[in-house]
Design a protein around this motif. Structure first.
Motif, short mmCIF file in Angstrom:
data_model
loop_
_atom_site.label_atom_id
_atom_site.label_comp_id
_atom_site.label_asym_id
_atom_site.label_seq_id
_atom_site.Cartn_x
_atom_site.Cartn_y
_atom_site.Cartn_z
N LEU A 182 0.83 -1.21 0.00
CA LEU A 182 0.00 0.00 0.00
C LEU A 182 0.87 1.25 0.00
CD1 LEU A 182 -2.82 1.37 0.36
CD2 LEU A 182 -2.44 1.15 2.83
N THR A 183 1.92 1.24 0.78
CA THR A 183 2.81 2.40 0.86
C THR A 183 3.51 2.63 -0.47
OG1 THR A 183 3.17 1.97 3.21
CG2 THR A 183 4.73 3.42 2.10
N SER A 234 1.05 3.94 -3.07
CA SER A 234 0.69 5.33 -2.84
C SER A 234 1.79 6.27 -3.30
CB SER A 234 0.40 5.55 -1.35
OG SER A 234 -0.65 4.72 -0.91
N GLY A 283 1.61 8.93 -6.40
CA GLY A 283 1.95 10.34 -6.19
C GLY A 283 3.03 10.83 -7.14
#
Length: 289
Positions: free
Chosen positions: A190-191, A194, A198
């Motif tokens: 997930l990190t 993300s 971005g």
């Protein structure tokens, strides 16, 4: 008054959003979901709808689905906080409202207001949207009940009456009876996802020649993209070809033609559905499923 705008429209939109969210929150609490858990689920759902709206408005995708639903994300940190009642009510609300928003209304409303903004007459558009929602809800509610009771729901659609509720109840039972533990690998993924989204968003906004955006990363693994990827490719190829050889003037000249293709498909689909109801002839499938 001269341009048809309603100065209190944003306030009414905010009030309606708050009222609807409060109703869902209260319903979930009465169904056995703690306030904090219900607020987290609804907050994540609102965020998902906002992202899907941006994707549809920017990319023009007709058919979208979420890569995950709120409890999928929450399960990364374990599910020991669920009880039988809270898990059942939460998963029930998700499977009805959040699990499969393949053509949800929010992007269509955003596009309608964007078009209305060009003519600066939004009040008639709002009235038309409200009327369409009211008529559509009443007609679909009555017709769905009639069809399901007339022919038997289980014989019409395996997913809606059987697979979806069974899946949600099975997962709710799993969350409550055999709670999941914290999944470090999923949190790491997930990190990374993300951060990558971005970075792609930043590059797309600051480098004109950068070809990749975050939409493909977000939607690439969804069921919807597996059904319409070739149509998306054809649309991209046509647009890229027109811009490459015709530039912005060529794009503007070609735009009515492609909008006509979309309108023609919609008119054909609607006409075929009406003809099928009147004659009993099966209408050809013109939307992805």
């Amino acid at each position: 008054e001269q341009d048809g705008l309603c100065p209190t429209a944003p306030l009414w939109a905010i009030a309606a959003t708050c009222g609807g969210s409060a109703g869902l929150l209260i319903w979930m609490r009465l169904a056995g979901v703690p306030w904090t858990l219900a607020a987290i689920v609804l907050g994540l759902f609102a965020l998902i709808l906002l992202v899907l709206t941006r994707i549809v408005a920017e990319a023009g995708l007709l058919f979208v689905q979420t890569p995950f639903i709120p409890t999928d994300l929450m399960a990364f940190w374990g599910t020991g906080y669920f009880t039988r009642s809270s898990a059942g009510a939460t998963l029930l609300a998700q499977v009805v409202l959040m699990h499969d928003p393949r053509e949800h209304v929010m992007p269509a409303m955003a596009n309608a207001y964007a078009i209305a903004g060009m003519s600066r007459r939004r009040l008639p558009v709002t009235s038309a949207i409200l009327l369409a929602l009211l008529v559509g809800f009443c007609v679909s509610f009555v017709s769905s009940l009639w069809v399901n009771y007339r022919f038997g729901a289980i014989t019409l659609d395996q997913y809606g009456p059987s697979m979806a509720p069974t899946w949600s109840l099975d997962r709710a039972l799993q969350y409550a009876e055999t709670p999941l533990q914290v999944d470090v690998g999923c949190i790491q993924g997930l990190t990374v996802g993300s951060v990558l989204a971005g970075v792609l968003l930043y590059l797309r906004a600051h480098l004109v020649a950068w070809p990749l955006g975050p939409i493909g990363l977000v939607m690439g693994s969804t069921y919807a993209m597996g059904r319409i990827w070739f149509a998306v490719f054809i649309g991209w190829l046509a647009k890229a070809t027109v811009i490459r050889f015709g530039g912005l003037p060529g794009y503007r000249r070609a735009l009515p033609f492609f909008l006509g293709l979309l309108m023609g498909e919609g008119i054909f689909g609607g006409g075929a559905a009406i003809w099928g109801m009147l004659t009993g002839v099966t209408a050809p499938q013109f939307l992805p499923n």
